[in-house]
Write a protein that holds these residues in place. Structure first.
Motif, PDB file in Angstrom:
ATOM      1  N   ASP A 132       0.834  -1.198   0.000  1.00 26.01           N
ATOM      2  CA  ASP A 132       0.000   0.000   0.000  1.00 26.01           C
ATOM      3  C   ASP A 132       0.872   1.253   0.000  1.00 26.01           C
ATOM      4  OD1 ASP A 132      -2.467  -1.261   0.009  1.00 26.01           O
ATOM      5  OD2 ASP A 132      -2.467  -1.502   2.186  1.00 26.01           O
ATOM      6  N   VAL A 133       0.263   2.351  -0.404  1.00 25.05           N
ATOM      7  CA  VAL A 133       0.948   3.635  -0.304  1.00 25.05           C
ATOM      8  C   VAL A 133       1.266   3.895   1.171  1.00 25.05           C
ATOM      9  CG1 VAL A 133       0.684   6.130  -0.577  1.00 25.05           C
ATOM     10  CG2 VAL A 133      -0.111   4.587  -2.377  1.00 25.05           C
ATOM     11  N   GLY A 134       2.499   4.265   1.463  1.00 26.14           N
ATOM     12  CA  GLY A 134       2.939   4.467   2.839  1.00 26.14           C
ATOM     13  C   GLY A 134       3.670   3.283   3.422  1.00 26.14           C
ATOM     14  N   ASP A 135       3.579   2.117   2.782  1.00 26.24           N
ATOM     15  CA  ASP A 135       4.314   0.943   3.261  1.00 26.24           C
ATOM     16  C   ASP A 135       5.802   1.077   2.946  1.00 26.24           C
ATOM     17  OD1 ASP A 135       1.956  -0.077   4.110  1.00 26.24           O
ATOM     18  OD2 ASP A 135       1.803  -1.663   2.603  1.00 26.24           O
ATOM     19  N   ARG A 136       6.616   0.359   3.699  1.00 27.42           N
ATOM     20  CA  ARG A 136       8.075   0.441   3.531  1.00 27.42           C
ATOM     21  C   ARG A 136       8.656  -0.948   3.273  1.00 27.42           C
ATOM     22  NH1 ARG A 136      11.352   4.005   7.660  1.00 27.42           N
ATOM     23  NH2 ARG A 136      10.559   5.547   6.176  1.00 27.42           N
ATOM     24  N   LEU A 137       9.483  -1.037   2.247  1.00 29.15           N
ATOM     25  CA  LEU A 137      10.218  -2.264   1.911  1.00 29.15           C
ATOM     26  C   LEU A 137      11.624  -2.156   2.485  1.00 29.15           C
ATOM     27  CD1 LEU A 137      10.527  -4.926   0.222  1.00 29.15           C
ATOM     28  CD2 LEU A 137      11.304  -3.463  -1.664  1.00 29.15           C
ATOM     29  N   PHE A 138      12.073  -3.210   3.165  1.00 33.10           N
ATOM     30  CA  PHE A 138      13.411  -3.209   3.771  1.00 33.10           C
ATOM     31  C   PHE A 138      14.168  -4.442   3.289  1.00 33.10           C
ATOM     32  CE2 PHE A 138      16.383  -4.337   7.208  1.00 33.10           C
ATOM     33  CZ  PHE A 138      17.110  -3.154   7.282  1.00 33.10           C
ATOM     34  N   LEU A 139      15.301  -4.216   2.608  1.00 30.18           N
ATOM     35  CA  LEU A 139      16.179  -5.281   2.150  1.00 30.18           C
ATOM     36  C   LEU A 139      17.566  -5.056   2.746  1.00 30.18           C
ATOM     37  CD1 LEU A 139      15.174  -5.295  -1.649  1.00 30.18           C
ATOM     38  CD2 LEU A 139      14.215  -6.688   0.184  1.00 30.18           C
ATOM     39  N   TYR A 140      18.324  -6.138   2.920  1.00 30.38           N
ATOM     40  CA  TYR A 140      19.607  -6.016   3.601  1.00 30.38           C
ATOM     41  C   TYR A 140      20.471  -7.226   3.262  1.00 30.38           C
ATOM     42  CZ  TYR A 140      17.431  -9.430   6.678  1.00 30.38           C
ATOM     43  OH  TYR A 140      16.824 -10.554   7.152  1.00 30.38           O
ATOM     44  N   THR A 141      21.767  -7.146   3.584  1.00 35.29           N
ATOM     45  CA  THR A 141      22.661  -8.290   3.418  1.00 35.29           C
ATOM     46  C   THR A 141      22.895  -8.960   4.771  1.00 35.29           C
ATOM     47  OG1 THR A 141      24.558  -6.772   3.534  1.00 35.29           O
ATOM     48  CG2 THR A 141      23.777  -7.407   1.348  1.00 35.29           C
ATOM     49  N   ASP A 142      23.387 -10.193   4.724  1.00 38.51           N
ATOM     50  CA  ASP A 142      23.413 -11.036   5.923  1.00 38.51           C
ATOM     51  C   ASP A 142      24.294 -10.519   7.047  1.00 38.51           C
ATOM     52  OD1 ASP A 142      25.876 -11.455   4.788  1.00 38.51           O
ATOM     53  OD2 ASP A 142      25.619 -13.613   4.469  1.00 38.51           O
ATOM     54  N   SER A 143      25.253  -9.649   6.719  1.00 42.68           N
ATOM     55  CA  SER A 143      26.185  -9.200   7.756  1.00 42.68           C
ATOM     56  C   SER A 143      25.468  -8.465   8.883  1.00 42.68           C
ATOM     57  CB  SER A 143      27.252  -8.284   7.142  1.00 42.68           C
ATOM     58  OG  SER A 143      26.640  -7.236   6.418  1.00 42.68           O
ATOM     59  N   ILE A 144      24.347  -7.825   8.590  1.00 41.47           N
ATOM     60  CA  ILE A 144      23.634  -7.078   9.624  1.00 41.47           C
ATOM     61  C   ILE A 144      23.178  -8.010  10.747  1.00 41.47           C
ATOM     62  CG2 ILE A 144      21.525  -5.760  10.103  1.00 41.47           C
ATOM     63  CD1 ILE A 144      21.860  -4.371   7.483  1.00 41.47           C
ATOM     64  N   VAL A 145      22.664  -9.175  10.410  1.00 42.58           N
ATOM     65  CA  VAL A 145      22.190 -10.103  11.447  1.00 42.58           C
ATOM     66  C   VAL A 145      23.296 -11.029  11.935  1.00 42.58           C
ATOM     67  CG1 VAL A 145      19.792 -10.034  10.712  1.00 42.58           C
ATOM     68  CG2 VAL A 145      21.339 -11.677   9.659  1.00 42.58           C
ATOM     69  N   GLU A 146      24.382 -11.182  11.171  1.00 42.05           N
ATOM     70  CA  GLU A 146      25.424 -12.147  11.526  1.00 42.05           C
ATOM     71  C   GLU A 146      26.630 -11.527  12.225  1.00 42.05           C
ATOM     72  OE1 GLU A 146      26.417 -14.270   7.995  1.00 42.05           O
ATOM     73  OE2 GLU A 146      24.465 -15.269   7.843  1.00 42.05           O
TER      74      GLU A 146
END
Length: 704
Positions: free
Chosen positions: A338-352
């Protein structure tokens, strides 16, 4: 036929950067007298042909025709008709941009020097090849992708000779890192309908993380994020190969995520021969209707934060990394943004990434971080993620490359041009029967337009609503109730074919009783409800139970129009419930009541157009499952409106108008626990045509 130009025979054992002539290709040249369609055939017959040099009768170089620019022009219908029987010189006079190149390469120049100059002139990599003129007068072309790959491969030799060429080597490594940075698109993402920010931090001079994005037909936003196994020079080679592949896919206007991954996997396989692999998450957002398609090649799941309902959803889908199998086939899933929604993508280093105790940052911390800071601006949100990660680790350096990418869906886009001769199947009706679905509860195909999908029931169906809601089914009709016959069964089925701004009048053509109210202030609510209640009492058309339910219905409808509908571009409520205010200039809220032959219709229309199918379905599902109101959000009003109606119809023109129509059969007893038919019509296209055809889903639908 394409052949390589002659390369030098002697090479030093020291670090060596190839010259342009070593990668240049001899290609067929053409004259300005060549017919336009003959040039088109040259490109169509040879997919590797990126540029065609043009020479005059004295074999003097005049320029080079770019494949991408020429095919882009010739795919337009008017261009073929205009130049079909004309020679090339006339086309080039009218369209000089397809005849120019950022620079002419000298065959003796080193490829790193040429690439540095080329990226200054064409940072968007709009040209796939450059013309080459050798010292002996020979004419050829060199592919930009070939120079990029060759330059990356030579960096390994650069590291081996570090001790002997220290000063020179450091400069070359810096140039390589700068070159790789220049290959990436700008960090600020500005596409039609979306706005975002990418942040990439490399742990060495040349990194293995990757992101890219592009637009297809001013409608589909393509967003990619990737991560090569390992980092440094070798990983940088794969990043360059991926970038070259994405540039080619963009030129072909490829928008399907699973096809993008399949093509790139083949490229990575042939580049690294399984010595290195690359994960990637690919997304395609249809900015006209919010449909989000995604595919995954072994990457971390993406997230969508749904701002209007305050929920974080993981885009869970697996797949092999790129380069593992040249013939891999990837699955693809569909959801809504929907308008106003946010998509978040990242690489594995953030969680690892691990702290001093060896504990990873982890998914739980990341998900909490996303939810708790979702209302921040993209810049502040991205900064907060990195600062929180650094604070947890107790350091600002990372052991691996770190990349995060945030994208907000800012607005729906609209079709700019409409061809009246184009026949569309957008209005074919798909019917799914409850009895069949209960015995064969297979997921509804994601390829079916939910606007055209009707679920047909003959009894109570609320137990199915949560499952149907997840699949986006937003039209459920009871085939046997009295009100469906009164309103007209065919009319109910064909609601997706109309873009009506007054559904009440469309159903009740000749009402015997009619009242209309317009709001100018929130304080008008109490007066209008009293007026409507007194009017109905005078008509003696309803029993007291119906009248009490009617008053409660009006209260919920008006509350939604005054306080839930006004939202900003992020879908956040502008006015707390109970706020006393004058309606803004241009803001419209009206209430209409009509009665015809024992059927009462109530319509509330606002000028905001902010209600979405996913919000409506989520509200119904929560209450049906006994979860009730959601903290800080509420949402009981929509459920109560449905329960107090005999038929509920919602029609939304995004950011323009929401129309909620409730129909009540005054000839029957009030039964709030009976499941009622509802339809949510959501119009995202400016132009709509009607085919009149009906399509039946194989093995899951029937005529009646």
């Amino acid at each position: 036929m394409i052949e390589s130009l002659k390369a030098p025979q002697n090479r030093s054992s020291e670090f060596y950067v190839p010259t342009v002539s070593e990668l240049a290709l001899t290609v067929k040249t053409i004259s300005p007298d060549t017919l336009v369609l003959d040039v088109l055939k040259e490109f169509q017959n040879d997919s590797e042909l990126m540029s065609l040099p043009v020479l005059d009768e004295n074999h003097i170089y005049l320029g080079a025709i770019s494949r991408r620019h020429y095919l882009t022009l010739m795919t337009k219908a008017f261009a073929r008709e205009l130049y079909a029987r004309k020679s090339l010189d006339l086309l080039l006079k009218d369209n000089p941009d397809i005849f120019t190149a950022p620079l002419i390469a000298n065959g003796l120049d080193r490829i790193d020097q040429v690439m540095t100059e080329f990226l200054k002139l064409d940072p968007g990599l709009m040209y796939e090849a450059l013309p080459v003129i050798n010292g002996d007068g020979g004419i050829g072309v060199v592919k930009v992708a070939d120079m990029m790959l060759k330059l990356s491969q030579t960096q390994g030799k650069l590291i081996d000779t570090m001790q002997q060429l220290s000063a020179r080597l450091n400069e070359e490594v810096a140039n390589a890192a700068a070159l790789q940075r220049n290959l990436l698109r700008p960090a600020e993402i500005e596409l039609l309908g979306v706005r975002g920010l990418s942040t990439l931090i490399t742990s060495s001079e040349v990194g293995g993380d990757f992101y890219d994005y592009y637009m297809v037909d001013e409608r589909w936003a393509i967003i990619l994020i990737g991560d090569v196994s390992g980092h440094g020079i070798a990983a940088g080679t794969i990043v360059c190969a991926a970038k070259a592949g994405v540039n080619f896919l963009e030129s072909e206007q490829e928008k399907e995520p699973h096809k993008i991954l399949e093509r790139l996997s083949n490229i990575i396989y042939n580049t690294a021969h399984q010595t290195l692999l690359m994960t990637m998450f690919a997304v395609c957002l249809d900015t006209r209707n919010g449909e989000l398609r995604y595919a995954n090649a072994g990457h971390q799941f993406g997230y969508i934060y749904r701002s209007m309902i305050g929920r974080l959803d993981a885009l869970e889908l697996g797949g092999l990394p790129l380069g593992k199998d040249p013939d891999v086939v990837y699955e693809q899933e569909v959801t809504e943004m929907d308008v106003g929604d946010r998509l978040f993508l990242y690489t594995d280093s953030i969680v690892e990434e691990e702290d001093d105790n060896g504990e990873c940052f982890g998914y739980d911390r990341l998900e909490s971080l996303i939810v708790n800071n979702a209302e921040q601006s993209i810049q502040d949100f991205s900064d907060n993620v990195l600062e929180t990660l650094a604070a947890y680790l107790g350091r600002h350096s990372f052991t691996d490359d770190v990349t995060l990418l945030c994208v907000d869906h800012t607005e729906r886009t609209h079709e700019q041009h409409h061809n009246p001769d184009t026949h569309s199947n957008d209005f074919e009706l798909v019917r799914i029967v409850e009895a069949f679905y209960r015995t064969n509860p297979n997921p509804v195909s994601p390829n079916i337009n939910r606007q055209n999908l009707v679920f047909l029931t003959e009894g109570n169906f609320s137990d199915l609503v949560p499952d149907l809601a997840v699949q986006g089914v937003r039209r459920i009709l009871h085939r046997r109730d009295n009100i469906s016959q009164h309103l007209g069964w065919d009319s109910l089925l064909k609601q997706h074919q109309h873009a009506c701004h007054d559904d009440l009048s469309a159903y009740l053509h000749y009402p015997q009783h009619y009242r209309e109210f317009f709001f100018t202030h929130t304080d008008d609510k109490a007066f209008i409800i009293q007026e409507a209640e007194a009017w109905l009492e005078e008509l003696h058309l309803s029993d007291m139970d119906r009248l009490d339910a009617f008053v409660l219905l009006l209260d919920e409808l008006i509350e939604n129009g005054l306080y839930a509908a006004p939202q900003d571009s992020r879908g956040r409520q502008l006015y707390p419930k109970g706020t006393s205010r004058q309606l803004d200039d241009g803001e419209m809220l009206s209430l209409t009541i009509a009665i015809q032959d024992g059927i009462m219709g109530v319509s509330l229309t606002d000028s905001w157009g902010t209600l979405t199918p996913s919000v409506f379905l989520e509200r119904l599902s929560r209450h049906i499952q006994g979860q009730g109101l959601k903290s800080g959000i509420g949402g009981g009003g929509l459920y109560l409106i449905w329960r107090m109606s005999d038929y509920l119809q919602l029609r939304v023109f995004p950011r323009k108008q929401t129309q909620v129509c409730v129909f009540i059969d005054l000839n029957t007893l009030f039964e709030p626990e009976t499941d009622k038919s509802f339809q949510f019509l959501y119009h995202t296209e400016v132009q709509e045509t009607v085919t009149g055809d009906t399509f039946y889903v194989t093995n899951s639908a029937t005529a009646f």
